[in-house]
Design an enzyme around this catalytic site. Structure first.
Site, PDB file in Angstrom:
ATOM      1  N   ARG A 397       0.748  -1.941   1.665  1.00 46.63           N
ATOM      2  CA  ARG A 397       2.099  -2.533   3.111  1.00 46.63           C
ATOM      3  C   ARG A 397       2.860  -2.487   2.723  1.00 46.63           C
ATOM      4  O   ARG A 397       3.551  -2.848   3.317  1.00 46.63           O
ATOM      5  CB  ARG A 397       0.608  -3.284   3.989  1.00 46.63           C
ATOM      6  CG  ARG A 397       1.851  -3.089   5.158  1.00 46.63           C
ATOM      7  CD  ARG A 397       0.895  -3.857   6.524  1.00 46.63           C
ATOM      8  NE  ARG A 397       1.224  -3.569   7.827  1.00 46.63           N
ATOM      9  CZ  ARG A 397       2.562  -4.102   8.736  1.00 46.63           C
ATOM     10  NH1 ARG A 397       3.373  -5.254   7.665  1.00 46.63           N
ATOM     11  NH2 ARG A 397       2.730  -3.739   9.585  1.00 46.63           N
ATOM     12  N   CYS A 398       2.993  -4.512   1.898  1.00 41.71           N
ATOM     13  CA  CYS A 398       4.335  -5.185   1.177  1.00 41.71           C
ATOM     14  C   CYS A 398       4.751  -4.054   0.792  1.00 41.71           C
ATOM     15  O   CYS A 398       6.345  -4.104   1.252  1.00 41.71           O
ATOM     16  CB  CYS A 398       4.056  -6.454   0.550  1.00 41.71           C
ATOM     17  SG  CYS A 398       3.296  -7.059   1.656  1.00 41.71           S
TER      18      CYS A 398
END
EC number: 3.5.3.6
Length: 410
Positions: A397-398
Site C-alpha cells: 500500500r505504501c
C-alpha cells in the site's frame, strides 16, 4: 474516464496506479546518515528494483495501468517557463545556504537537457564531488564540511502513498513530517498543475503542501464514498485532520464523516496503514498491539460550517460496522494474534496490504503467518518478494498511489 482521479474506496477494482521505481537515491544512502533520511537500513538497489518490477508486473497482469511518478513529473515540464520554475523551486527548497552555490546548482540542473533525466537527478540528490570547483562558503556549509551532499537524496519516494493522497476526485497535497520528504511533494504539485492528463480538468485540492501542520498519505484511508479514516500518528497532526475535514466537506466531494484514529506517536506505527488496512467490504487487517490503546473520533459537518467532533465509545468492530452500514466486520490480526509473530510481521508490513479488488490484495511473501490468516478469511493473495523493499519500512500500500478505482455498487 470523466475525471482523471476517482478514488471513493480502498477496495474498488483498481484501474490506474502511480508508482516510483527506486533509483540512484537508494545508492546515495550512507550508514552515518540513515536517521536523517528516515531509513533503518540500506537496501541493495538492484535487487530492490527487481522486486519493484515484479510488483508492477503483478499489477499489469491484472490489467491495471501502471504510471510512474518520474515519467509524469518529466512530462509536466512541458515548456521552458515551467521547467525553469521547477528548477528554481527545487533549489529554493533544498536547504542550500549560499546564494552562489544555489546558482551553481541551477546551472548544473539546466545543463541536463532531457526532462526525465532532470527529474531523476533531483530525486537522486547531488554530492559535493559532482559539482566542479565546490567550496564551502557559508558558515553552515563549513560546519557540515564532512557531509557529502549539497542536496539530500529522496530515498523514501518509492513510497508514493505519502507525499499526496487521492480522495474522491481530489488530492491531498501533503505537508510532510520531515524536511527530508517535504521536497517530494513538489513533483505532485507539478503533475497535477501541468501534466496534460490532469490539467485538462482542475483537480480539487483538499490539503496544500504550504500548510504548517503535517499530514501524510499513509494516514489517509478512503473507507467508502461517505467515510474517510485518518490516523493521528507520528506523521500526522490532529490539527491537520480538522483542516482536511473542513476542506472535504466544503468542496462537496460526497464524504460526510471523517474517523480520526489516534494510534500514538511511534516510529514502528508511523502511519495508520502500517497497522490497519481494508481488504474487503467487511474485512480489515489490524496489528493487535494498537487495539487496547486505540481511540476513535468521528468528525462531521455542522450546518454553520463548523465541525462536530465526538469520541466514539464502542469497540472498533462496532464503530466500523456502524459507519460502513454493515451488520458486522471482521478484524484479521497481524501474526494471526500471536504476539511474537505480530510484532515481527508488522515491522515487515504484514498489515500494509494493497487491495486491488474486493477480497483480493497484494502482500509481501515474507509475512507467512499473517498471509495464512488472510487466506483463512477468504482473501485472495498476490505475493511480492519482500527482501529489499521492506528495508524502507513500507509495504504494497505504501508503494502505490491509486489514481482510479471503479466505484463500488454494493
Amino acid at each position: 474516464m470523466s475525471m482523471p482521479i476517482n478514488v471513493f474506496s480502498e477496495i474498488g477494482p483498481l484501474k490506474t496506479v502511480m508508482l516510483h521505481r527506486p533509483g540512484k537515491e537508494l545508492g546515495n544512502l550512507m550508514p552515518d546518515y540513515l536517521k536523517r533520511l528516515l531509513f533503518d537500513d540500506i537496501p541493495f538497489l538492484e535487487q530492490a528494483q527487481k522486486e519493484h518490477d515484479y510488483f508492477a508486473d503483478i499489477l499489469r497482469k491484472k490489467e491495471i495501468e501502471v504510471l510512474y511518478l518520474e515519467d509524469l513529473a518529466g512530462d509536466s515540464l512541458k515548456n521552458e517557463k515551467i521547467r525553469a520554475q521547477f528548477i528554481n523551486q527545487y533549489v529554493a527548497e533544498a536547504c542550500i545556504h549560499s546564494q552562489k552555490l544555489k546558482e551553481k546548482v541551477k546551472i548544473m540542473l539546466n545543463e541536463i537537457a532531457d526532462n526525465r533525466e532532470l527529474i531523476d537527478k533531483t530525486i537522486a540528490g547531488i554530492q559535493k564531488v559532482e559539482l566542479t570547483g565546490y567550496t564551502a562558503e557559508s558558515l553552515s556549509d563549513m560546519i557540515e564540511s564532512d557531509y557529502p551532499f549539497i542536496i539530500d537524496p529522496m530515498p523514501n519516494l518509492y513510497f508514493t502513498r505519502d507525499n499526496f493522497a487521492t480522495i474522491g476526485n481530489g488530492i491531498s497535497l501533503n505537508h510532510m513530517y520531515s524536511a527530508t520528504r517535504q521536497r517530494e511533494t513538489i513533483y505532485g504539485e507539478y503533475i497535477f498543475a501541468y501534466h496534460p492528463r490532469f490539467a485538462r480538468k482542475k483537480v480539487p485540492k483538499v490539503y496544500d503542501r504550504n500548510e504548517i501542520t503535517r499530514i501524510e498519505g499513509g494516514d489517509e484511508l478512503v473507507l467508502s464514498n461517505k467515510v474517510l479514516a485518518v490516523g493521528i500518528s507520528q506523521r500526522t497532526d490532529a490539527a491537520s485532520i480538522e483542516k482536511l475535514a473542513k476542506n472535504i466537506f466544503t468542496k462537496n466531494l460526497g464524504f460526510n464523516c471523517v474517523l480520526a484514529f489516534n494510534i500514538g506517536n511511534f516510529r514502528k506505527f508511523m502511519h495508520l496503514d502500517t497497522v490497519f488496512t481494508m481488504v474487503d467490504y467487511d474485512k480489515f487487517t489490524i496489528h493487535p498491539e494498537i487495539e487496547g490503546m486505540l481511540e476513535v473520533y468521528s468528525i462531521k459537518p455542522k450546518s454553520n460550517g463548523e465541525l462536530k467532533i465526538t469520541k466514539e465509545e464502542d469497540s472498533l468492530e462496532q464503530i466500523l460496522a456502524k459507519y460502513l452500514q454493515r451488520d458486522f466486520v471482521q478484524l484479521i490480526r497481524c501474526g494471526d494474534g500471536n504476539r511474537a509473530a505480530a510484532a515481527r510481521e508488522q515491522w515487515n508490513d504484514g498489515s500494509n496490504t494493497l487491495t486491488i479488488a474486493p477480497g483480493e490484495v497484494v502482500v509481501y511473501d515474507r509475512n507467512t503467518v499473517t498471509n495464512e490468516a488472510l487466506k483463512k478469511a477468504g482473501i485472495k493473495l498476490n505475493y511480492v518478494p519482500g527482501g529489499e523493499l521492506v528495508r524502507g519500512r513500507g509495504g504494497p500500500r505504501c508503494m502505490s498511489m491509486p489514481l482510479y478505482r471503479e466505484n463500488l455498487t454494493e
